[in-house]
Design an enzyme around this catalytic site. Structure first.
Site, mmCIF file in Angstrom:
data_model
loop_
_atom_site.group_PDB
_atom_site.id
_atom_site.type_symbol
_atom_site.label_atom_id
_atom_site.label_comp_id
_atom_site.label_asym_id
_atom_site.label_seq_id
_atom_site.Cartn_x
_atom_site.Cartn_y
_atom_site.Cartn_z
ATOM 1 N N HIS A 313 2.513 -0.858 3.243
ATOM 2 C CA HIS A 313 2.808 -2.226 2.804
ATOM 3 C C HIS A 313 1.526 -3.044 2.830
ATOM 4 O O HIS A 313 0.684 -2.865 3.716
ATOM 5 C CB HIS A 313 3.840 -2.878 3.739
ATOM 6 C CG HIS A 313 4.505 -4.068 3.137
ATOM 7 N ND1 HIS A 313 3.947 -5.321 3.158
ATOM 8 C CD2 HIS A 313 5.666 -4.190 2.457
ATOM 9 C CE1 HIS A 313 4.750 -6.165 2.543
ATOM 10 N NE2 HIS A 313 5.800 -5.511 2.092
ATOM 11 N N ASP A 371 11.960 -0.004 1.498
ATOM 12 C CA ASP A 371 12.492 0.926 0.475
ATOM 13 C C ASP A 371 12.746 2.327 1.001
ATOM 14 O O ASP A 371 13.316 3.150 0.284
ATOM 15 C CB ASP A 371 11.496 0.999 -0.698
ATOM 16 C CG ASP A 371 11.417 -0.337 -1.408
ATOM 17 O OD1 ASP A 371 10.308 -0.866 -1.584
ATOM 18 O OD2 ASP A 371 12.487 -0.892 -1.734
HETATM 19 C C1 SDX Z 1 7.805 -3.603 -1.676
HETATM 20 O O1 SDX Z 1 4.603 -7.337 -1.135
HETATM 21 C C2 SDX Z 1 5.834 -7.249 -0.695
HETATM 22 O O2 SDX Z 1 6.273 -7.962 0.174
HETATM 23 C C3 SDX Z 1 6.685 -6.180 -1.364
HETATM 24 C C4 SDX Z 1 8.050 -5.927 -0.757
HETATM 25 C C5 SDX Z 1 8.959 -7.124 -0.982
HETATM 26 O O3 SDX Z 1 9.937 -7.237 -0.211
HETATM 27 O O4 SDX Z 1 8.735 -7.862 -1.986
HETATM 28 O O5 SDX Z 1 7.934 -5.671 0.629
HETATM 29 C C6 SDX Z 1 8.752 -4.742 -1.407
HETATM 30 O O6 SDX Z 1 7.253 -3.537 -2.739
HETATM 31 C C7 SDX Z 1 7.523 -2.623 -0.553
HETATM 32 C C8 SDX Z 1 6.435 -1.568 -0.949
HETATM 33 C C9 SDX Z 1 7.097 -0.495 -1.805
HETATM 34 N N1 SDX Z 1 6.110 0.438 -2.331
HETATM 35 C C10 SDX Z 1 6.025 1.710 -1.915
HETATM 36 O O7 SDX Z 1 6.687 2.164 -0.966
HETATM 37 C C11 SDX Z 1 5.067 2.577 -2.725
HETATM 38 C C12 SDX Z 1 4.212 3.408 -1.761
HETATM 39 N N2 SDX Z 1 3.339 2.478 -1.022
HETATM 40 C C13 SDX Z 1 2.138 2.128 -1.647
HETATM 41 O O8 SDX Z 1 1.733 2.558 -2.870
HETATM 42 C C14 SDX Z 1 1.271 1.105 -0.929
HETATM 43 O O9 SDX Z 1 1.416 1.287 0.417
HETATM 44 C C15 SDX Z 1 1.553 -0.345 -1.296
HETATM 45 C C16 SDX Z 1 1.487 -0.559 -2.755
HETATM 46 C C17 SDX Z 1 2.893 -0.741 -0.790
HETATM 47 C C18 SDX Z 1 0.492 -1.192 -0.586
HETATM 48 O O10 SDX Z 1 -0.690 -0.877 -1.176
HETATM 49 P P1 SDX Z 1 -2.098 -1.571 -0.722
HETATM 50 O O11 SDX Z 1 -1.876 -2.610 0.302
HETATM 51 O O12 SDX Z 1 -2.827 -1.950 -1.964
HETATM 52 O O13 SDX Z 1 -2.795 -0.419 0.037
HETATM 53 P P2 SDX Z 1 -3.610 0.737 -0.667
HETATM 54 O O14 SDX Z 1 -2.864 1.284 -1.849
HETATM 55 O O15 SDX Z 1 -5.001 0.268 -0.862
HETATM 56 O O16 SDX Z 1 -3.571 1.861 0.491
HETATM 57 C C19 SDX Z 1 -4.438 1.776 1.618
HETATM 58 C C20 SDX Z 1 -4.676 3.210 1.990
HETATM 59 C C21 SDX Z 1 -5.184 4.049 0.818
HETATM 60 O O17 SDX Z 1 -5.930 5.125 1.380
HETATM 61 P P3 SDX Z 1 -7.568 4.955 1.453
HETATM 62 O O18 SDX Z 1 -8.028 4.635 0.045
HETATM 63 O O19 SDX Z 1 -7.805 3.816 2.427
HETATM 64 O O20 SDX Z 1 -8.036 6.290 1.952
HETATM 65 O O21 SDX Z 1 -3.440 3.840 2.398
HETATM 66 C C22 SDX Z 1 -3.104 4.869 1.458
HETATM 67 C C23 SDX Z 1 -3.931 4.630 0.216
HETATM 68 O O22 SDX Z 1 -4.190 5.861 -0.439
HETATM 69 N N3 SDX Z 1 -1.679 4.707 1.210
HETATM 70 C C24 SDX Z 1 -0.811 5.703 1.121
HETATM 71 C C25 SDX Z 1 0.442 5.092 0.918
HETATM 72 N N4 SDX Z 1 0.284 3.770 0.872
HETATM 73 C C26 SDX Z 1 -1.026 3.517 1.053
HETATM 74 N N5 SDX Z 1 -0.970 7.049 1.204
HETATM 75 C C27 SDX Z 1 0.151 7.780 1.069
HETATM 76 N N6 SDX Z 1 1.393 7.272 0.891
HETATM 77 C C28 SDX Z 1 1.566 5.944 0.795
HETATM 78 N N7 SDX Z 1 2.777 5.439 0.608
#
Ligand code: SDX
Length: 432
Positions: A313, A371
């Site tokens: 998140h 989720d």
């Molecule tokens: C919702 O914003 C809100 O409040 C949203 C929400 C709401 O109520 O409105 O809470 C609802 O959208 C919840 C999130 C749902 N999405 C997912 O579950 C999809 C999977 N999660 C992600 O793609 C990710 O975690 C996000 C999009 C939720 C957050 O992304 P960020 O903050 O931009 O973080 P990032 O993508 O830069 O990740 C940071 C690191 C990365 O690794 P490095 O580059 O540092 O090595 O963490 C890794 C990412 O690769 N990472 C994951 C991951 N999420 C982040 N690796 C594996 N699996 C994951 N799910």
């Protein structure tokens, strides 16, 4: 918001004059550095793609503490609202700033109930879609189309018009979501029934048919109502920010909310619950629990492009408080339906256990988000995977419209218009 005694000074190593920037404090949470005069004083913009360090607005509706895993709607912790209130209590709270008393609740419930029908013309609009269209495509269209019907309340500067639009949207979303569902199944739409609760009415519109009525299961009704509460608002997330930016042009609330529906559809946002369930079903199909370790290795391999959907998140760097409540609700519903051995729940819990102990996730502070478990409980209720994000949109409508109304009521609000760092061609002449 209060002007802090503290100030920020921005100095430049190239000898340009330093500038002082005011700092403002909210009631809780991080202070903000007011950069509104930065461009005028320095000729420079700030640069923050994805808005990781940017507060786009002041708001009094929802507060999230990502480190503590805390979520408050108008100051009330989500854990208390989820147990002591229903979704319409929560809608009233988010819209009006406080929980309703008995009379206020009765009047609000009646107002919402009396606006659950949609104009019959909407059915003709619905028939323009392919039956196999994704429900979010249909919902985006139907919500936007609402603006074609309510010319009597489009003066957004009129608080009464803003309020009746909010009531109409909250009331009609369950009807529109169930219309999209019934249409995809080739079944006739079911009219709302005013003697049912908000959530009971939605369940009946989803699962009744002209030949057989639907008896609302109280455990399912309570669970789904709680799912609505957990999704009702969430500060300035992507879809809420979209609604605010869209609404800042002065467009009507139905169009602004339709933009939020479109944004929520994405798998990085509200589409994650659908993507998470597909992920769990895929793991199950490939061998289930025995293959979880191999799957997690894929997730940790950057080149695989595989993410653990429902994890991570932007704000929560601790357990999403909604995920804990969702897991409890999930177990309640599964045991009430005799599905406590649901393999997908076991799979999800095994993935969570591994992730919470694995350095890759611990280092990146990746925890289950709202989720991760919501799809399992919705599937157990009989809601198709493709409709999960529609349910999220139904619930989030109250947050979207409250945030929109808060912006429109702010005398200082302006149309949102971010700038950029230009990296394209310098000026050049057309040579023909
Ligand atoms: C919702 O914003 C809100 O409040 C949203 C929400 C709401 O109520 O409105 O809470 C609802 O959208 C919840 C999130 C749902 N999405 C997912 O579950 C999809 C999977 N999660 C992600 O793609 C990710 O975690 C996000 C999009 C939720 C957050 O992304 P960020 O903050 O931009 O973080 P990032 O993508 O830069 O990740 C940071 C690191 C990365 O690794 P490095 O580059 O540092 O090595 O963490 C890794 C990412 O690769 N990472 C994951 C991951 N999420 C982040 N690796 C594996 N699996 C994951 N799910």
């Amino acid at each position: 918001m209060k002007l802090s005694d503290n100030k920020a000074t921005l100095s430049f190593t190239d000898g340009s004059p330093a500038i002082e920037l005011p700092i403002y404090q909210g009631t809780i949470g991080p202070d903000v550095i007011d950069i509104r005069k930065l461009y005028g004083q320095t000729g420079m913009f700030t640069y923050d793609p994805g808005f990781l360090s940017t507060a786009a607005t002041a708001s009094g509706i929802t507060y999230i503490d990502g480190d503590k895993g805390e979520l408050l709607y108008r100051g009330y912790p989500i854990e208390q609202l989820a147990v002591n209130c229903d979704y319409l209590d929560t809608c009233y709270l988010i819209l009006n700033g406080d929980l309703p008393n008995v009379e206020q609740k009765k009047e609000f419930d009646t107002q919402v109930t009396r606006h659950t029908m949609v104009n019959e013309q909407m059915n003709f609009f619905l028939r323009g879609f392919r039956r196999d269209a994704h429900p979010m495509a249909v919902l985006t269209g139907l919500v936007g189309a609402l603006s074609a019907f309510y010319h009597d309340s489009t003066d957004i500067t009129n608080p009464q018009h803003r309020y009746i639009s909010a009531i109409r949207l909250i009331a009609k979303m369950p009807t529109l979501v169930s219309m999209a569902y019934k249409y995809s199944r080739g079944e006739p739409t079911i009219f709302p029934k005013n003697d049912l609760s908000y959530t009971g009415n939605f369940l009946r519109m989803m699962f009744a048919n002209p030949c057989e009525d639907y008896q609302v299961n109280e455990v399912v009704e309570r669970a789904l109502d709680r799912i609505f509460i957990l999704h009702a608002d969430h500060e300035q997330n992507a879809s809420t920010s979209t609604v605010r930016l869209c609404g800042s042009s002065g467009t009507n609330p139905f169009a602004a909310i339709a933009s939020g529906v479109a944004c929520l559809w994405g798998p990085a946002h509200g589409g994650a619950n659908e993507a998470c369930l597909h992920m769990l079903e895929q793991i199950q199909a490939n061998g289930g629990l025995a293959t979880v370790g191999k799957f997690m290795e894929q997730v940790k391999d950057k080149n695989s492009g595989v993410r653990l959907m429902g994890f991570g998140h932007r704000v929560y760097k601790n357990y999403d408080p909604r995920a804990k409540l969702m897991q409890e609700t999930c177990k309640e519903v599964l045991s009430a339906l005799g599905l406590e051995n649901d393999p997908l729940l076991k799979l999800a819990m095994a993935l969570e256990k591994i992730a919470l102990e694995d350095d890759y996730f611990v280092q990146r502070k990746l925890y289950p988000n709202v989720d991760f478990y919501s799809g399992i409980v919705q599937r157990a209720i009989g809601i198709p995977t493709s409709l999960f994000t529609g349910i999220f949109a139904l619930a989030r409508t109250t947050g979207w419209i409250a945030q929109w109304a808060e912006m429109i009521a702010d005398p200082e609000y302006k149309i949102g218009r971010p700038r950029q760092l230009y990296t394209g061609e310098t000026v050049r002449q057309v040579k023909r």
